[in-house]
Motif scaffolding. Structure first.
Motif, PDB file in Angstrom:
ATOM      1  N   ASP A  24     -19.797  50.264 -43.126  1.00 54.61           N
ATOM      2  CA  ASP A  24     -19.094  49.065 -42.672  1.00 54.61           C
ATOM      3  C   ASP A  24     -17.631  49.370 -42.372  1.00 54.61           C
ATOM      4  O   ASP A  24     -17.016  48.708 -41.536  1.00 54.61           O
ATOM      5  N   GLU A  25     -17.093  50.359 -43.085  1.00 58.19           N
ATOM      6  CA  GLU A  25     -15.684  50.719 -42.890  1.00 58.19           C
ATOM      7  C   GLU A  25     -15.504  52.227 -43.050  1.00 58.19           C
ATOM      8  O   GLU A  25     -16.085  52.841 -43.952  1.00 58.19           O
ATOM      9  N   TYR A  26     -14.728  52.790 -42.147  1.00 51.10           N
ATOM     10  CA  TYR A  26     -14.319  54.194 -42.248  1.00 51.10           C
ATOM     11  C   TYR A  26     -12.823  54.228 -42.514  1.00 51.10           C
ATOM     12  O   TYR A  26     -12.036  53.696 -41.729  1.00 51.10           O
ATOM     13  N   HIS A 124     -11.447  56.950 -32.050  1.00 53.27           N
ATOM     14  CA  HIS A 124     -11.724  55.606 -31.540  1.00 53.27           C
ATOM     15  C   HIS A 124     -12.441  55.667 -30.197  1.00 53.27           C
ATOM     16  O   HIS A 124     -13.385  54.904 -29.943  1.00 53.27           O
ATOM     17  N   ALA A 133     -19.536  50.353 -34.073  1.00 54.93           N
ATOM     18  CA  ALA A 133     -18.677  49.189 -34.306  1.00 54.93           C
ATOM     19  C   ALA A 133     -18.033  49.201 -35.685  1.00 54.93           C
ATOM     20  O   ALA A 133     -17.395  48.230 -36.086  1.00 54.93           O
ATOM     21  N   THR A 134     -18.161  50.289 -36.426  1.00 57.96           N
ATOM     22  CA  THR A 134     -17.600  50.394 -37.771  1.00 57.96           C
ATOM     23  C   THR A 134     -16.083  50.156 -37.756  1.00 57.96           C
ATOM     24  O   THR A 134     -15.371  50.682 -36.888  1.00 57.96           O
ATOM     25  N   ARG A 135     -15.614  49.389 -38.707  1.00 58.18           N
ATOM     26  CA  ARG A 135     -14.172  49.166 -38.827  1.00 58.18           C
ATOM     27  C   ARG A 135     -13.477  50.471 -39.231  1.00 58.18           C
ATOM     28  O   ARG A 135     -13.936  51.168 -40.133  1.00 58.18           O
ATOM     29  N   MET A 136     -12.378  50.813 -38.547  1.00 59.46           N
ATOM     30  CA  MET A 136     -11.623  52.017 -38.865  1.00 59.46           C
ATOM     31  C   MET A 136     -10.227  51.640 -39.348  1.00 59.46           C
ATOM     32  O   MET A 136      -9.510  50.891 -38.671  1.00 59.46           O
ATOM     33  N   THR A 137      -9.874  52.151 -40.529  1.00 59.64           N
ATOM     34  CA  THR A 137      -8.569  51.858 -41.103  1.00 59.64           C
ATOM     35  C   THR A 137      -7.933  53.148 -41.600  1.00 59.64           C
ATOM     36  O   THR A 137      -8.572  54.197 -41.666  1.00 59.64           O
TER      37      THR A 137
END
Length: 229
Positions: A24-26, A124, A133-137
């Protein structure tokens, strides 16, 4: 909520993006220490001479413990890399479809002074083409203290994750008991079973940049992230 926390790499291979897409998040773990001769600033492309390194020149002298997000670029490099890519892949089935976009990434990257910003451009960009579509932070978005596993756990908890997906190489140092005690389930990625595709320049090689996958398979690229085992 599943999270992965990994140092950024330059034009990574397909397995890197496969791991990311399952989360869900990277979190780009670039407060970690830069390591020479790692994947942070280099990767492989497939050429007529075999797999060939493309390496971004960075400033390392006297900066032995610098984090990845402080690593600076030493010399101009982007045009040389793009020319090598163009020579290697200009006959690939979908090179003409993606060449303007990828060349634009290199033109944008040439203006950046830090490695982490360059890597983010390609991460990206490639992820978008693969439909991820994974959220990248960035890890700077989360307060985290400690070293090694403790720091990873702090980020995972701050992000609200209850599952942590890791690459297999981390088993050498990872303390799974810390995650278990905190109620975070550890999962281990497998890179076995990727299907082969029509690839230029001789025998098939999996361990090259995902640009190889894009130029050779085009819109079908995401299908080759699905493993049979």
């Amino acid at each position: 909520m599943r999270i992965c926390i990994i140092q950024s790499c330059y034009i990574p291979w397909k397995g890197f993006f496969d791991l990311i897409r399952q989360c869900d998040e990277y979190v780009m773990f670039d407060r970690a220490q830069y390591v020479k001769r790692h994947w942070h600033n280099r990767n492989l492309i497939k050429t007529a001479s075999g797999p060939t390194w493309l390496t971004i020149p960075v400033v390392v002298k006297g900066r032995f413990e610098q984090p990845i997000d402080e690593v600076e670029i030493a010399n101009p490099w982007a045009e040389k890399h793009w020319r090598a890519i163009e020579l290697a892949y200009r006959r690939a089935a979908f090179f003409d479809d993606f060449a303007p976009l990828v060349k634009g990434w290199y033109e944008q990257a040439e203006r950046e002074k830090r490695l982490t910003e360059i890597n983010a451009i390609f991460l990206h960009g490639i992820a978008a083409l693969l439909g991820i579509a994974t959220r990248m932070t960035r890890d700077t978005a989360y307060p985290a203290q400690g070293a090694s596993t403790e720091r990873l756990l702090a980020i995972a908890r701050a992000a609200g994750a209850d599952h942590y997906l890791s690459g297999p190489s981390a088993r050498a140092y990872f303390d799974e008991n810390l995650f278990r005690a905190a109620g975070v389930t550890t999962e281990w990625m497998s890179y076995r079973g990727y299907p082969e595709y029509s690839q230029l320049h001789g025998d098939f090689v999996h361990e090259v940049s995902a640009l190889d996958l894009l130029f050779n398979t085009g819109p079908a690229a995401a299908r080759y992230l699905d493993r049979s085992t």
